[in-house]
Design an enzyme around this catalytic site. Structure first.
Site, short mmCIF file in Angstrom:
data_model
loop_
_atom_site.label_atom_id
_atom_site.label_comp_id
_atom_site.label_asym_id
_atom_site.label_seq_id
_atom_site.Cartn_x
_atom_site.Cartn_y
_atom_site.Cartn_z
N ILE A 95 0.74 -1.30 -0.03
CA ILE A 95 -0.03 0.04 -0.20
C ILE A 95 0.95 1.34 0.07
O ILE A 95 1.86 1.51 0.66
CB ILE A 95 -1.10 -0.06 1.23
CG1 ILE A 95 -1.68 -1.22 1.16
CG2 ILE A 95 -1.69 1.25 1.22
CD1 ILE A 95 -2.58 -1.47 2.56
N CYS A 96 0.34 2.23 -0.88
CA CYS A 96 1.12 3.56 -0.81
C CYS A 96 -0.07 4.61 -0.36
O CYS A 96 -0.98 4.75 -0.89
CB CYS A 96 1.37 4.19 -2.30
SG CYS A 96 1.99 5.50 -2.15
N LEU A 97 0.36 4.95 0.88
CA LEU A 97 -0.68 5.93 1.80
C LEU A 97 0.16 6.71 2.79
O LEU A 97 0.85 6.07 3.73
CB LEU A 97 -1.80 4.86 2.44
CG LEU A 97 -2.75 5.82 3.33
CD1 LEU A 97 -3.55 6.62 2.24
CD2 LEU A 97 -3.64 4.74 4.17
#
Length: 272
Positions: A95-97
């Site tokens: 995940i990119c967050l």
């Protein structure tokens, strides 16, 4: 933070999620998917895909790993359920967050992190992607992206298949039948009633705002609410601030030093 204190905090976070019947967020054991959690280093988070998105109605599972540096470092999360989304790897679930990286703060919780992930499904960021192929499709062929994302939601997240002919028409339900001989007078009465209700609502909001400001004892509301997001009441957080002697700074918001964050958190969990 010691392992015992970390586990005590996690127990409270888990209880808060189990009690919350409105957010749609849930936690289970990573081993058995049972609600009873005994291993505080790894569990599964769950939520439904948000409405008006290709993921609507899908059931998504997140693998959560708690490191020894939690809560000063974010939990490690990845999607177990395969998903077609620019900020999630379609291969590994990575995940990119920001919330799980540079924007993480010790006052955030597992619940707030999972809610942020659910919100990410409604607001993808293709210009800061985890999966370049998916991001390119969203930017250049958005209709195809929505179609593939829905196919994956149906296939991997058990989302319901679209019913043929169930698209929204957008037709207005209001017509011209309300106009007539008495239309003008009725319209004026309705407008006056709306204005009165607006005035009443404004007064109600002002009273609520006054009451809310009084509850904060002069502290900045945003600073207090960083801790209420952990499941504590405003009164508890204000009392902890006063115990630790946090500066009110005239009600202005400022960044608390990590030492003070640790002291306030410890006070809230009854550790000092």
């Amino acid at each position: 933070m010691t392992a015992a204190n970390r586990n005590r905090r996690l127990q409270k976070e888990i209880q808060d999620i189990h009690k919350d019947t409105h957010s749609g967020i849930s936690l289970t054991s990573a081993k058995s998917n049972a609600p009873e959690i005994t291993d505080f280093t790894r569990f599964h988070g769950h939520f439904r895909g948000p409405p008006d998105t290709p993921y609507e109605g899908g059931f998504y599972t997140i693998d959560i790993h708690i490191t020894g540096e939690y809560p000063f470092k974010p939990p490690e999360m990845r999607f177990v359920t395969k998903i077609w989304h620019p900020n999630v790897s379609s291969q590994t679930g990575a995940i990119c967050l920001d919330t799980l990286g540079s924007a993480w703060s010790p006052v955030l919780t597992l619940k707030s992190a999972l809610i942020s992930l659910q919100s990410l499904l409604s607001s993808p960021e293709p210009k800061d992607p985890q999966d370049a192929e998916v991001a390119s499709m969203l930017l250049t062929r958005p209709e195809e992206f929505a179609h593939v994302a829905r196919q994956w939601a149906v296939r991997y997240a058990d989302a319901p298949k679209p019913t043929p002919g169930s698209g929204r028409t957008g037709a207005s339900t209001s017509g011209s039948s309300s106009t007539g001989a008495g239309g003008s007078g009725d319209g004026n009465d309705e407008a006056a009633l709306k204005e009165r209700r607006k005035a009443e609502d404004r007064e109600k909001k002002k009273a609520e705002e006054r009451k809310r400001r009084e509850a904060y004892h002069g502290y900045n509301a945003a600073m207090i609410e960083r801790f209420t997001g952990m499941g504590f009441q405003v009164e508890q957080v204000v009392a902890a601030f006063e115990y630790v002697e946090i500066d009110k700074a005239g009600g202005e918001e400022y960044e608390l030093e990590e030492e003070y964050i640790g002291d306030v958190t410890a006070r809230l969990f009854g550790e000092m």
